[in-house]
Design an enzyme around this catalytic site. Structure first.
Site, PDB file in Angstrom:
ATOM      1  N   LYS A   1      -2.551   6.543   1.141  1.00 56.32           N
ATOM      2  CA  LYS A   1      -2.334   6.995   2.640  1.00 56.32           C
ATOM      3  C   LYS A   1      -1.505   8.179   2.662  1.00 56.32           C
ATOM      4  O   LYS A   1      -0.215   8.042   2.915  1.00 56.32           O
ATOM      5  CB  LYS A   1      -1.786   5.907   3.316  1.00 56.32           C
ATOM      6  CG  LYS A   1      -2.084   6.054   5.009  1.00 56.32           C
ATOM      7  CD  LYS A   1      -2.021   4.806   5.684  1.00 56.32           C
ATOM      8  CE  LYS A   1      -1.713   4.832   7.073  1.00 56.32           C
ATOM      9  NZ  LYS A   1      -3.358   5.460   7.732  1.00 56.32           N
TER      10      LYS A   1
ATOM     11  N   GLU B   1     -16.018   6.526   5.099  1.00 58.73           N
ATOM     12  CA  GLU B   1     -15.130   6.226   6.130  1.00 58.73           C
ATOM     13  C   GLU B   1     -15.662   6.561   7.488  1.00 58.73           C
ATOM     14  O   GLU B   1     -16.396   7.600   7.725  1.00 58.73           O
ATOM     15  CB  GLU B   1     -13.668   6.983   6.279  1.00 58.73           C
ATOM     16  CG  GLU B   1     -13.017   6.467   4.629  1.00 58.73           C
ATOM     17  CD  GLU B   1     -11.880   5.958   4.933  1.00 58.73           C
ATOM     18  OE1 GLU B   1     -11.693   5.030   6.068  1.00 58.73           O
ATOM     19  OE2 GLU B   1     -10.970   5.634   4.130  1.00 58.73           O
TER      20      GLU B   1
ATOM     21  N   ARG C   1       0.752  -1.285  -0.089  1.00 60.95           N
ATOM     22  CA  ARG C   1       0.214  -0.087  -0.016  1.00 60.95           C
ATOM     23  C   ARG C   1       0.861   1.171  -0.092  1.00 60.95           C
ATOM     24  O   ARG C   1       0.579   2.242  -0.625  1.00 60.95           O
ATOM     25  CB  ARG C   1      -0.769   0.111   1.156  1.00 60.95           C
ATOM     26  CG  ARG C   1      -2.081   1.092   1.111  1.00 60.95           C
ATOM     27  CD  ARG C   1      -3.133   0.854   2.069  1.00 60.95           C
ATOM     28  NE  ARG C   1      -2.556   1.071   3.332  1.00 60.95           N
ATOM     29  CZ  ARG C   1      -3.142   0.809   4.547  1.00 60.95           C
ATOM     30  NH1 ARG C   1      -4.575   0.436   4.536  1.00 60.95           N
ATOM     31  NH2 ARG C   1      -2.678   0.990   5.737  1.00 60.95           N
TER      32      ARG C   1
HETATM   33  N1  PLP Z   1      -9.215   4.594   6.823  1.00 58.65           N
HETATM   34  C1  PLP Z   1      -8.135   5.465   6.940  1.00 58.65           C
HETATM   35  C2  PLP Z   1      -8.575   7.145   6.543  1.00 58.65           C
HETATM   36  C3  PLP Z   1      -7.003   5.232   7.759  1.00 58.65           C
HETATM   37  O1  PLP Z   1      -6.157   6.254   7.986  1.00 58.65           O
HETATM   38  C4  PLP Z   1      -6.750   3.943   8.023  1.00 58.65           C
HETATM   39  C5  PLP Z   1      -5.566   3.303   9.036  1.00 58.65           C
HETATM   40  O2  PLP Z   1      -4.577   3.219   8.251  1.00 58.65           O
HETATM   41  C6  PLP Z   1      -7.893   3.095   7.682  1.00 58.65           C
HETATM   42  C7  PLP Z   1      -8.938   3.452   7.136  1.00 58.65           C
HETATM   43  C8  PLP Z   1      -7.752   1.346   8.300  1.00 58.65           C
HETATM   44  O3  PLP Z   1      -6.601   0.906   7.531  1.00 58.65           O
HETATM   45  P1  PLP Z   1      -5.483  -0.360   8.104  1.00 58.65           P
HETATM   46  O4  PLP Z   1      -6.525  -1.341   8.673  1.00 58.65           O
HETATM   47  O5  PLP Z   1      -4.899  -0.749   6.931  1.00 58.65           O
HETATM   48  O6  PLP Z   1      -4.957   0.472   9.092  1.00 58.65           O
HETATM   49  C1  COI Z   2      -3.867   3.400  11.429  1.00 62.08           C
HETATM   50  O1  COI Z   2      -4.856   3.060  11.704  1.00 62.08           O
HETATM   51  O2  COI Z   2      -2.631   2.937  11.304  1.00 62.08           O
HETATM   52  C2  COI Z   2      -3.824   4.725  11.229  1.00 62.08           C
HETATM   53  O3  COI Z   2      -2.952   5.238  10.477  1.00 62.08           O
HETATM   54  C3  COI Z   2      -5.088   5.607  11.599  1.00 62.08           C
HETATM   55  C4  COI Z   2      -4.509   6.989  12.263  1.00 62.08           C
HETATM   56  C5  COI Z   2      -3.771   7.138  13.397  1.00 62.08           C
HETATM   57  C6  COI Z   2      -3.914   7.999  10.956  1.00 62.08           C
END
Ligand code: PLP
Ligand code: COI
Length: 337
Positions: A182, A218, A80
């Site tokens: 991200k 989200e 990612r």
């Molecule tokens: N959505 C956003 C905007 C985020 O910043 C995150 C964090 O990473 C997620 C969703 C959840 O993603 P993940 O499960 O890969 O941490």
């Molecule tokens: C995560 O879940 O890792 C995130 O990046 C969420 C937030 C702290 C930016």
């Protein structure tokens, strides 16, 4: 270093002894190294500073009952990061380099991986930033890849307790913008809606789709999922959502381990009555049950504002059990540090 109260960490930065830093220049990654200083020296006209040419990741190291340390799907974070890097014309970080850097930072700081049993983890934050002095809006020629870490507890206060959320009028991303990457810019724009949600007494805000404002995208910095009255696992499908690794893991576990039908599809904000339970999921949020959602004058409660529903409880036990090494993981999900 202050003595750490593992049971009351919260989600905050602590200056750890070691981090990894590598420099990209002349078209190549230089050998990176572990360094002690928690500061970077970069040009004042670095593209990361004025044009937001940067991206980041978030993953965790987990202490098992036997004392070992493991990572959850770090290959997915590496992939990612590289998708985000492509979107902002930054060089990719080879997957092996990413994973080696993460492991070396966890090893160097291993005494700060919280002991098993507190629900706490070592949060790892990889960053890729454009550096070197440039004035025009153009991609940098030099980059830094940094991996730092900090021990953390729950992101939303109280961990596996329902939290309430409010739908915001702001957009977090444009329909064909950078919502699925991200990148820091998405988060800068989220500070104001987050503050307004907290000031109104909610844990965070819910973003609707930017084109029509009718569908959930989200939940703050986490993805949304709902359990329908027919026991299906449903999560939104959109090009402007961050593809959550936790969400894709839950889609798999709901289907393969709990035998639930799973769907990625539109989740209309005016049709929340189809769900008996709902949650927010992410690395930081883990699984946070959604008590209720405020949308204009309507407050919709799912399972309960105080109790965790049975399906979310099962999903949580499966996911967190795998992450801490108590439940057998699907092939390739766990890497030993
Ligand atoms: N959505 C956003 C905007 C985020 O910043 C995150 C964090 O990473 C997620 C969703 C959840 O993603 P993940 O499960 O890969 O941490
Ligand atoms: C995560 O879940 O890792 C995130 O990046 C969420 C937030 C702290 C930016």
């Amino acid at each position: 270093m202050e003595k750490i109260d593992w049971g009351n960490l919260g989600f905050q930065y602590r200056n750890m002894p070691y981090r990894f830093v590598a420099h990209f220049k002349n078209g190549n990654w230089q050998a990176g190294e572990i360094q002690e200083k928690n500061e970077l020296t970069i040009g004042e006209a670095s593209t990361a500073l004025h044009y937001g040419q940067q991206c980041f990741e978030g993953l965790k190291a987990y202490r098992r009952k036997d004392g070992g340390i493991q990572l959850f799907r770090p290959d997915q974070n590496a992939q990612r990061l590289n998708k985000s890097a492509q979107r902002l014309l930054m060089p990719e970080v080879p997957e092996a380099m990413f994973i080696d850097a993460v492991k070396s930072v966890v090893k160097a700081n291993q005494e700060f991986v919280p002991p098993y049993g507190y629900g706490a983890t070592l949060y790892i934050r990889p960053l890729l930033i454009g550096v070197g002095n440039l004035l025009g809006v153009q991609p940098a020629e030099e980059y830094l890849f940094v991996v730092f870490c900090s021990p953390v507890g729950a992101y939303f206060k109280d961990g596996l307790k329902p939290a309430n959320f409010i739908v915001t009028d702001y957009d977090r991303a444009a329909p064909v913008g950078t919502g699925s990457s991200k990148v820091g810019g998405n988060y800068g724009g989220s500070l104001q809606p987050h503050l307004e949600a907290v000031e109104a007494g909610f844990a965070d805000c819910i973003y609707l789709d930017p084109a029509t404002h009718t569908k959930i995208e989200e939940v703050g910095a986490a993805n949304f999922f709902g359990i329908t009255k027919n026991n299906e696992f449903v999560t939104p499908l959109s090009d402007s959502i961050l593809p959550s690794i936790t969400k894709y893991s839950l889609l798999y576990l709901a289907k393969e381990r709990l035998g639930m039908p799973t769907f990625e599809e539109d989740v209309r904000i005016d049709d929340l009555g189809r769900f008996k339970e709902a949650g927010a999921c992410g690395t930081a949020a883990v699984i946070t049950p959604i008590g209720g959602i405020q949308h204009k004058d309507d407050f919709h409660v799912f399972y309960s504002e105080t109790e965790v529903g049975p399906v979310i409880r099962q999903l949580y036990d499966e996911l967190v059990g795998i992450q801490f090494g108590d439940v057998e993981a699907p092939d390739g999900w766990i890497q030993e540090v």
